[in-house]
Each structure stands twice: as C-alpha cells, then as structure tokens.
Motif scaffolding. Structure first.
Motif, PDB file in Angstrom:
ATOM      1  N   UNK A 143       0.987  -1.214  -0.026  1.00  0.00           N
ATOM      2  CA  UNK A 143      -0.019   0.135   0.117  1.00  0.00           C
ATOM      3  C   UNK A 143       0.679   1.231   0.058  1.00  0.00           C
ATOM      4  N   UNK A 144       2.302   1.174   0.023  1.00  0.00           N
ATOM      5  CA  UNK A 144       3.101   2.303  -0.057  1.00  0.00           C
ATOM      6  C   UNK A 144       3.576   2.622  -1.404  1.00  0.00           C
ATOM      7  N   UNK A 145       3.688   3.845  -1.924  1.00  0.00           N
ATOM      8  CA  UNK A 145       4.094   4.068  -3.356  1.00  0.00           C
ATOM      9  C   UNK A 145       5.606   4.654  -2.877  1.00  0.00           C
ATOM     10  N   UNK A 146       6.634   3.946  -3.827  1.00  0.00           N
ATOM     11  CA  UNK A 146       7.992   4.473  -3.546  1.00  0.00           C
ATOM     12  C   UNK A 146       8.294   5.598  -4.421  1.00  0.00           C
ATOM     13  N   UNK A 147       9.141   6.331  -3.445  1.00  0.00           N
ATOM     14  CA  UNK A 147       9.769   7.524  -4.165  1.00  0.00           C
ATOM     15  C   UNK A 147      11.310   7.388  -4.490  1.00  0.00           C
TER      16      UNK A 147
END
Length: 476
Positions: A143-147
């Motif tokens: 559920x985490x979008x990587x940057x």
C-alpha cells in the motif's frame, strides 16, 4: 559527493552483522580509518573503522542486522543530503501524462485514514531497512508508493503514515500455512534471508523459522526453495509436512533462547555430526616427563599448562601425519601445509575456539604466552576475527572437571579434534615391578571419510611419544 558506508565482510564465513554501538552521532565529521561503530557477528564483537570521510549520516540503528554489503550509512559533503531518501531530497518532477503525488509520503501511501489501497500488486522493491521498519510498524508495503529510484520504497516513505486499518485490502486470500511456519509481515528474519527472498520472489511468510536461530535465515530460504523444486516433481500426497520441535514435557523453569553464540554452537555441532562420519578412540599418555619438565620451568619462572604441552605435541604430530591436518573439499581430501591449532575456551554462555597460528613454529614458552593471551581475550570478549579463523585442528580439555575421556565433536571444516582428560596417577606393572605413573587420556575424534582408524591411532601414538620427550617440544 555522497559515499556509501556498507556493512563490511570481515571474514570468509561472515554473512551479516548486527550493530551494537555507534561511536559518533549523525552530522559528526568523520575521517577515514576512525573507529566508527561496533558490530556483532556469529563469532565475536569487533570495532569497524570508517571506510571514508565526511559528515556521517547513519542509516542502520543499534540492534539492527544487515547483510554484508548492505548500506548502513553515508559520508556526505557539507550541505549535502543522503541520496537514499532518508534525509531531505528534491521533489520528483511531474510526469507529462498524469499528476504525481506530493512529496509528503503520507499522501502518497494511503487514500484515507481508514482504507489501504494496493499500489504494488507485484514484486515489492524495497531496501532491507525499509522492510524491517515496515514489519515493526505493521505496514503493508503493497500500500506504499515508493519515491526512490525505479519506484523503490525507501525508509522515508514510511514516515507519517496513518495507523493501519483493521481491514487491509488484499489482492488474494491469505493461504492457510502449516504449523511451524512464520506468518505475517512481522516475520523475524536475517537481512541475508530477506535479500535472497526478495531476489527470488519468495514470500517470507511461507518459509519455516530455523528452530535453532529462532528466525528465518538465508539457509532457511535456500532449503525452502529446494523443497519447492523437489515438491514440484511429487504428487500432493507425497509432499511431507514441515517438521516442528516437540512441546516441552513440563512447564519450563525458564527458556534459554538458542540464538547468538548458543545458537551458532548448536547449529554447527549438529551439522558437524550430520555431515561427517565421526568416530572416537582413546589412548593413555605418560606425563611423568612433562610433570618433571613443568616443575623445573616453574622454579625458574612461569610454566606452561599441561594443555599447552598437548597442543605443542599435537602441532608437531600434525606435521608427521598430514592426513589429520586436512579438510574435505569437492575434489577430495585436501592436505593442508601449515597447522593452525584451535583451543576450546569455555565461556559462561558457550564455547569459543581461538586459533594459535603456525603452532609448530612456536617453542613451548612462546606457545604458552600466546595461549594465555587468547584465553584471556576470549573471556574478556576482546578477540579479533583473525584470532578465530583458519584453524586446521582443535584441542579441547575437560580434565579440570575430573573427566578422563570423552567424545569431542569436530569443528568444521576440520577432520579431527583431540580431547584431553584429567591428570591422574595409575598403578602399572613394569618389568615385573609395580609402580605409579602420571597419565592422562587422549580422546581423538576423526572423520572416517578422510582417513581410517590406523592413521588416527598412529597420530595419537606420536602425540603420546612427544609428551614423553618434552625437550622435543622446544625444537622449531
């Protein structure tokens, strides 16, 4: 320019290290070669020097375990930020086709405080540190979008995330796992295990926990993968369940976790017995001459221990019996040119085997000084890694506990180990006359794959003969 600070590989057998102490705070100016942190391996604790210079930016925290080669920090120039996202970085440019999420990780990671949206349905790309932090905080990395580069999830992406909802959207039902396997994102695993699982696309929740280490290790992942490959060739009925440890017969007074040094000893000794064809023979050696020699040395100053006499005799005997100074490799039995004898030292929480290097090159007095140094360093926890590596043969004594003979277990990859019993007085018949002799029992355990009983007995005879001629132990 930012320079990575990586977990060093300090020995051939080292796979990972645990940070036990940082000697410098974030932002401290560091010079190359300066002692920077202390790490714990499966053998000992050691101080690590800075591999570069600059302003320190710590990534690894005390208590965290990293595989060799993993990033544990940065060396930065003044005014420079760490490029891994763990400090301030420029916001990502907007793509021409769709607006990008804001630089704040919280807005990119969740649609609302109560709903988790899957944004990574495939393979999770994240650093080992990020995965550990996510496990600690019960965050679903899907559920985490990587940057980070290539949409990699970095530690900063987990900051300021809302508390996870009780109901998390999952693209597939959670399978029922057999007993003895690890479950959930909180799976205890080494950094090496997580890296290998990530590389192979293996779900760590399906990998059994090592019963000795009490966590998932790199070997656990490899064993699991081999099992999957083997199972693919079998029918479901032929697939065997994962074995588990039996429950305690009674309520324990307390439980000693088999981790750290205790876990390493348990694992290696079990592997030693499982992988070798070990046998033990017993032979008495006369120590009258050694007792007289030691008394003479004691009058003029310090004197070697009786174990020192045995180590010196064993080192010289190894030169005459090269089969005993050997190890088994893929090509066969490798005869090693130099004897480095390890001596077992008992500690409160286990056993450690420091190595007397090039043992046969030392006279008895020099050997005694070196063995005393190693024993003191072992009990004080100050052994360096070179003191523990490269042993080709080991000597272990239980004579101080009144033990005559025992069956020592070989320390891999050696092919033999010599046990030393207590010094005792025996009544003997010599040329029809009854007399008393000072003796001890030698207990030689050897790997029958490498050599047979006759060479093993011949080696013991040579050791016993050298103990009867202490002057020979001073020859170099």
């Amino acid at each position: 320019m930012a320079t990575e600070f990586l977990m060093p590989k300090l020995g051939l057998t080292m796979e990972e290290g645990t940070i036990t102490e940082w000697f410098a705070d974030d932002g401290t100016s560091i010079t190359a070669g300066e002692p920077l942190l202390r790490i714990e391996t499966d053998k000992t604790e050691t101080d690590v020097e800075a591999a570069g210079a600059g302003r320190l930016h710590r990534v690894g925290r005390v208590g965290e375990t990293f595989a060799c080669g993993d990033r544990i920090g940065w060396f930065l120039d003044d005014g420079e930020d760490a490029p891994d996202g763990s400090s301030r970085v420029p916001a990502a440019p907007a793509a021409p086709t769709a607006p990008q999420p804001s630089a704040a990780p919280a807005a990119a990671a969740a649609a609302s405080p109560t709903t988790s949206v899957v944004v990574n349905a495939g393979r999770i790309v994240a650093s080992p540190l990020t995965k550990r932090l996510a496990a600690e905080r019960n965050i679903d990395l899907r559920t985490v979008r990587g940057t980070g580069p290539g949409d990699r999830i970095v530690a900063a992406d987990l900051e300021n995330l809302p508390a996870p909802s009780a109901a998390v959207v999952s693209p597939t039902p959670t399978p029922v796992r057999p007993a003895g396997t690890a479950v959930g994102n909180g799976t205890p695993a080494t950094a090496a295990a997580r890296s290998l699982a990530d590389l192979l696309g293996i779900d760590l929740a399906q990998v059994p926990i090592d019963p000795v280490e009490q966590r998932i290790t790199k070997d656990s992942v490899a064993h699991h993968v081999r099992g999957l490959i083997a199972a693919s060739a079998q029918s479901p009925a032929e697939t065997q369940p994962v074995p588990t440890m039996p429950r305690a017969l009674q309520e324990p007074i307390r439980t000693i976790r088999m981790s750290g040094m205790r876990g390493t000893i348990a694992k290696r000794m079990h592997e030693s017995l499982r992988q070798m064809a070990q046998l033990t023979l017993f032979m008495d050696a006369d120590l009258d001459a050694a007792v007289a020699d030691r008394a003479r040395r004691k009058e003029s100053g310090s004197a070697p221990s009786y174990t020192d006499y045995v180590i010196a005799a064993a080192a010289r005997a190894l030169g005459q019996h090269p089969l005993v100074n050997s190890q088994i490799i893929d090509d066969g039995v490798a005869l090693l040119p130099t004897a480095h004898v390890g001596m077992a030292v008992a500690l409160d929480d286990g056993l450690i085997v420091p190595v007397i290097r090039d043992t046969a090159s030392l006279d008895l007095g020099s050997l005694s000084v070196e063995s005393s140094r190693l024993a003191e360093a072992a009990r004080g926890g100050s052994l360096a890694l070179p003191d523990l590596e490269g042993g080709t043969f080991s000597v272990s004594t239980l004579g101080m506990f009144g033990v005559d003979g025992f069956t020592p277990v070989i320390n891999p990859p050696n092919t033999a180990i010599l046990g030393v019993g207590r010094l005792r007085e025996d009544v003997v018949m010599d040329d029809g006359q009854v007399g008393v002799r000072t003796r001890l029992t030698l207990s030689l355990t050897w790997d029958h794959r490498a050599f047979d009983g006759a060479p093993a007995a011949a080696f013991c005879q040579t050791v016993a003969g050298l103990l009867g001629d202490p002057a020979s132990l001073d020859s170099i």
